[in-house]
Design an enzyme around this catalytic site. Sequence first.
Site, PDB file in Angstrom:
ATOM      1  N   ALA A  61       3.092  -1.903  -6.001  1.00 12.91           N
ATOM      2  CA  ALA A  61       2.733  -2.244  -4.618  1.00 12.91           C
ATOM      3  C   ALA A  61       1.358  -1.644  -4.306  1.00 12.91           C
ATOM      4  O   ALA A  61       0.955  -0.654  -4.919  1.00 12.91           O
ATOM      5  CB  ALA A  61       3.777  -1.673  -3.673  1.00 12.91           C
ATOM      6  N   GLY A 100       6.433  -1.553  -8.304  1.00 14.94           N
ATOM      7  CA  GLY A 100       6.734  -2.940  -7.953  1.00 14.94           C
ATOM      8  C   GLY A 100       6.379  -3.896  -9.082  1.00 14.94           C
ATOM      9  O   GLY A 100       6.978  -4.973  -9.200  1.00 14.94           O
ATOM     10  N   GLU A 103       9.292  -3.842 -11.253  1.00 13.12           N
ATOM     11  CA  GLU A 103      10.398  -4.486 -10.518  1.00 13.12           C
ATOM     12  C   GLU A 103      10.238  -6.012 -10.537  1.00 13.12           C
ATOM     13  O   GLU A 103      11.215  -6.749 -10.655  1.00 13.12           O
ATOM     14  CB  GLU A 103      10.456  -3.945  -9.088  1.00 13.12           C
ATOM     15  CG  GLU A 103      10.862  -2.468  -9.088  1.00 13.12           C
ATOM     16  CD  GLU A 103      10.834  -1.875  -7.696  1.00 13.12           C
ATOM     17  OE1 GLU A 103       9.719  -1.676  -7.175  1.00 13.12           O
ATOM     18  OE2 GLU A 103      11.903  -1.616  -7.132  1.00 13.12           O
ATOM     19  N   GLU A 123       7.460   5.517  -8.337  1.00 15.73           N
ATOM     20  CA  GLU A 123       7.528   5.625  -6.871  1.00 15.73           C
ATOM     21  C   GLU A 123       7.890   7.024  -6.400  1.00 15.73           C
ATOM     22  O   GLU A 123       7.403   7.498  -5.381  1.00 15.73           O
ATOM     23  CB  GLU A 123       8.567   4.632  -6.319  1.00 15.73           C
ATOM     24  CG  GLU A 123       8.102   3.193  -6.289  1.00 15.73           C
ATOM     25  CD  GLU A 123       8.401   2.439  -7.574  1.00 15.73           C
ATOM     26  OE1 GLU A 123       8.593   3.087  -8.628  1.00 15.73           O
ATOM     27  OE2 GLU A 123       8.441   1.196  -7.524  1.00 15.73           O
TER      28      GLU A 123
HETATM   29  C1  LIG Z   1       8.955  -1.892  -1.685  1.00 17.23           C
HETATM   30  C2  LIG Z   1       8.166  -0.922  -2.479  1.00 17.23           C
HETATM   31  C3  LIG Z   1       8.057  -1.337  -3.877  1.00 17.23           C
HETATM   32  C4  LIG Z   1       7.298  -0.741  -4.782  1.00 17.23           C
HETATM   33  C5  LIG Z   1       6.615   0.498  -4.539  1.00 17.23           C
HETATM   34  C6  LIG Z   1       5.441   0.685  -5.495  1.00 17.23           C
HETATM   35  O1  LIG Z   1       5.167  -0.099  -6.352  1.00 17.23           O
HETATM   36  S1  LIG Z   1       4.568   2.064  -5.212  1.00 17.23           S
HETATM   37  C7  LIG Z   1       3.276   1.962  -6.419  1.00 17.23           C
HETATM   38  C8  LIG Z   1       3.761   2.360  -7.742  1.00 17.23           C
HETATM   39  N1  LIG Z   1       2.677   2.375  -8.660  1.00 17.23           N
HETATM   40  C9  LIG Z   1       2.061   3.478  -9.012  1.00 17.23           C
HETATM   41  O2  LIG Z   1       2.420   4.544  -8.597  1.00 17.23           O
HETATM   42  C10 LIG Z   1       0.921   3.304  -9.964  1.00 17.23           C
HETATM   43  C11 LIG Z   1      -0.267   4.011  -9.415  1.00 17.23           C
HETATM   44  N2  LIG Z   1      -1.429   3.824 -10.249  1.00 17.23           N
HETATM   45  C12 LIG Z   1      -1.591   4.455 -11.431  1.00 17.23           C
HETATM   46  O3  LIG Z   1      -0.755   5.151 -11.945  1.00 17.23           O
HETATM   47  C13 LIG Z   1      -2.920   4.265 -12.087  1.00 17.23           C
HETATM   48  O4  LIG Z   1      -3.838   3.921 -11.098  1.00 17.23           O
HETATM   49  C14 LIG Z   1      -2.932   3.181 -13.185  1.00 17.23           C
HETATM   50  C15 LIG Z   1      -2.344   1.888 -12.686  1.00 17.23           C
HETATM   51  C16 LIG Z   1      -2.146   3.695 -14.391  1.00 17.23           C
HETATM   52  C17 LIG Z   1      -4.385   2.935 -13.625  1.00 17.23           C
HETATM   53  O5  LIG Z   1      -4.952   4.150 -14.029  1.00 17.23           O
HETATM   54  P1  LIG Z   1      -6.514   4.272 -14.341  1.00 17.23           P
HETATM   55  O6  LIG Z   1      -6.749   5.675 -14.768  1.00 17.23           O
HETATM   56  O7  LIG Z   1      -6.904   3.176 -15.231  1.00 17.23           O
HETATM   57  O8  LIG Z   1      -7.264   3.998 -12.980  1.00 17.23           O
HETATM   58  P2  LIG Z   1      -7.169   4.758 -11.600  1.00 17.23           P
HETATM   59  O9  LIG Z   1      -5.924   5.525 -11.481  1.00 17.23           O
HETATM   60  O10 LIG Z   1      -8.438   5.483 -11.379  1.00 17.23           O
HETATM   61  O11 LIG Z   1      -7.056   3.544 -10.591  1.00 17.23           O
HETATM   62  C18 LIG Z   1      -8.142   2.637 -10.429  1.00 17.23           C
HETATM   63  C19 LIG Z   1      -8.254   2.285  -8.963  1.00 17.23           C
HETATM   64  O12 LIG Z   1      -7.085   1.552  -8.586  1.00 17.23           O
HETATM   65  C20 LIG Z   1      -6.472   2.187  -7.465  1.00 17.23           C
HETATM   66  N3  LIG Z   1      -5.030   1.977  -7.596  1.00 17.23           N
HETATM   67  C21 LIG Z   1      -4.270   2.197  -8.669  1.00 17.23           C
HETATM   68  N4  LIG Z   1      -3.010   1.850  -8.443  1.00 17.23           N
HETATM   69  C22 LIG Z   1      -2.979   1.393  -7.176  1.00 17.23           C
HETATM   70  C23 LIG Z   1      -1.947   0.890  -6.344  1.00 17.23           C
HETATM   71  N5  LIG Z   1      -0.684   0.767  -6.788  1.00 17.23           N
HETATM   72  N6  LIG Z   1      -2.265   0.538  -5.103  1.00 17.23           N
HETATM   73  C24 LIG Z   1      -3.529   0.639  -4.646  1.00 17.23           C
HETATM   74  N7  LIG Z   1      -4.560   1.109  -5.382  1.00 17.23           N
HETATM   75  C25 LIG Z   1      -4.265   1.479  -6.633  1.00 17.23           C
HETATM   76  C26 LIG Z   1      -6.870   3.638  -7.589  1.00 17.23           C
HETATM   77  O13 LIG Z   1      -6.778   4.280  -6.358  1.00 17.23           O
HETATM   78  C27 LIG Z   1      -8.287   3.507  -8.068  1.00 17.23           C
HETATM   79  O14 LIG Z   1      -9.059   3.181  -6.922  1.00 17.23           O
HETATM   80  P3  LIG Z   1     -10.531   3.747  -6.762  1.00 17.23           P
HETATM   81  O15 LIG Z   1     -10.954   3.282  -5.407  1.00 17.23           O
HETATM   82  O16 LIG Z   1     -11.311   3.162  -7.892  1.00 17.23           O
HETATM   83  O17 LIG Z   1     -10.417   5.233  -6.862  1.00 17.23           O
END
Ligand SMILES: CC/C=C\CC(=O)SCCNC(=O)CCNC(=O)[C@H](O)C(C)(C)COP(=O)(O)OP(=O)(O)OC[C@H]1O[C@@H](n2cnc3c(N)ncnc32)[C@H](O)[C@@H]1OP(=O)(O)O
Length: 719
Positions: A61, A100, A103, A123
Amino acid sequence: MARYAQVQGSVALITLTNPPVNALSAAVRLGITEAVTRALRDPKVKSVVICGENGVFCGGADIREFAKPMTGPPLVPMISAIEEGDKPVVAAIEGVAFGGGLELALGCHYRIAHSKARVGLPEVTLGLLPAAGGTQRLPRLIGLAPALELITTGRHVTAQEALKLGIVDKVTDQSAQDLAIQFAQEVIGQPLLPRKLSTQLTPCPPDVDTILDEAMARVKQRARGAMAPVACVQAVRAAVNLPYQAGMQKEQELMAFLFRSSQARALQYCFFAQRAVGKWSLSSGAHSGNSKPRPVTKAAVIGLGTMGRGITVALVKAGLSVVAVETNKKQLEMGKQMVSAMLKHDAQKMNAVPRLDLLHYTTDLSELKNTDLIIEAVFEDMALKKEVFKKLSSVCKPDAVLCTNTSGLDVDELASVTKRPELVVGMHFFAPAHVMKLLEVVRGSRSSPEVMATAMHLGKRLGKVSVVVGNCSGFVGNRMLRPYLDQANFLLEEGATPELVDGALEEFGFPMGVFKVSDLSGLDVGWRIRKEAGLTGPNVDPKDPLRRRQGRRYSPLPDLVCEQGRLGQKSGRGWYLYDKPGGRVATPDPDIHKLLEDYRVRHGIRPRQIGSQEVLERCLFALINEGFRVLEDGMAMGPEGIDMIYVFGYGWPRHRGGPMFYAAMVGLPRVLERLEYYQQVHPDVPHLQPSSLLRRLVVNGSPPLDKWRDFLQRPHSQL
Ligand SMILES: CC/C=C\CC(=O)SCCNC(=O)CCNC(=O)[C@H](O)C(C)(C)COP(=O)(O)OP(=O)(O)OC[C@H]1O[C@@H](n2cnc3c(N)ncnc32)[C@H](O)[C@@H]1OP(=O)(O)O
């Protein structure tokens, strides 16, 4: 936000297009909903593949949307529509399928992953639970125990492990998308019902209640007050005890509670703060986007004490070749044995081969001629460090970067003895350096942007959360720790015991209270520093009364404890009693209670009842107050940096967001009011005098944390 194409005649290919991680924003959810409806309606389409653009399936998400009112189609019905459809849907997972994203894949009937892909339900690390059916579908797919473990920890799983667990059906080294398209054609016409997880029962062993009870006990113990892991167990219990729809209802109820919680806000703040600190900027205009790091392939570490050994291991594990230096053969051999043992131990855990071949040991500094970057990790003594830096300056190649792993000494003073002060920077690691995630990168007044970029980039390679800080005594973390330690000692004088103070801090969420941490680190460390600072020992001003030093209140209690040979865990006695020297289990010590009682009698202090609230307010608000001063002095880029330093370096509970975030949650007027109160009661403690920034923020209506910078008086930071 989701591209639709028809490929191989009968396969609808839906591609998520929301770089960089294809997060499920409102627009993406809308795109998927429309594309799935179209595919299911089109009689020419016989099967569907869902994939993500740019080699990433989906990062979950869109976390940024959590702070805004919900728009667009919700995830749960979107995923249900995929599962309920009468055409096989295959998820092609490349990069990551997290939260998500996974999921969504669980709602598909089949999952194919690239061998380098990772999946998981993180999450819980954001203070939430997988509320798009994750807590109900995953246990049905892989069974209770593994699902509990994955959901309550948020652990990422490799494609290979996902295959073993049954999360994915196939793993490929080739294109997951191509294989998925081929696979989607092969499964046309096969019965779909067994692939619809919501129609299945969770496979349960006979001892299901024991498994759930034990999981709950384990989670509560580990969570240190965090609510999300507990809610995750409750939700998974519903996947066992209730039919799917009722389980979904429970999942939604628990999510609604977590979603509104301050813990979820704190953990989501930490997610973004951790990424924000990597984007450093200096007052000169240089920043991470316009400053190029120097290439570092060969590094050196000077000094193989505890810190040097950990740093060496961290460098080797990151694949750098390292020259490790000690003053004499005996120390070198000892260091070598320890480093080898640490690397072997680590490699064994990962089923890998230790990279001992990357190491070269020497006592001869001239062997550093070809190293790109040197980290000095000798004893914390300015004269000794200067001597080392002078030598390094003459033996190393002119463009080699010189780093000091001091925990608080003046980086400029060290740089001044070299011929290249612009190439000198502080890299303050935390013990054990190969384990602890925090790195303070200390900018000296002459450190060049290039050298800052190099240190920050190296920190990233080492897997650290690196935070740029200014060059002031103790830098940021240790500077803020002093008032915290002082308050803890004053509380003992006034009537508390070490276990009372530690109990309050542990209840707050610290893994260990302040006195247990001091015992672990060794009480002699602080004793030596206090002696050098003239706070105790022969250099004390004879005119100073025993409980006053350098014009302010001072507690000699820690000195008295050291004088009794109580140096902490290593001597088997410190603030607590241990079963043996080096023992780990702390028990309250009647001798310490007696020492405190005698001390109070000697100084005419009438002990009083001290409660947890006072412990927290005095210790934490004093620390927070110093945090405001750090900001005011321009020694940190912003509150996010301070918070990440405390979360990753000092055990501040992540679900409380770090000290500055916590202050904002408590309310700045409340923090100010309590500091003012304690300052009146203890006028001889300058640290309790509220900082001018805190006052200014309160006067201006306590703006949100990301606006604090606007209220700094200095136009430029010291960075
Ligand atoms: C009803 C609810 C259902 C579901 C709930 C959810 O899904 S909650 C979200 C669960 N997902 C996560 O927790 C994943 C979070 N992200 C990560 O672990 C890492 O970002 C990832 C995907 C492994 C990528 O890692 P990497 O080192 O390649 O990049 P970085 O972390 O620097 O991320 C790059 C930019 O993307 C932004 N970002 C990452 N994930 C999300 C996200 N889920 N939502 C919004 N934005 C996300 C991150 O902030 C970075 O942004 P930047 O502006 O470049 O700093």
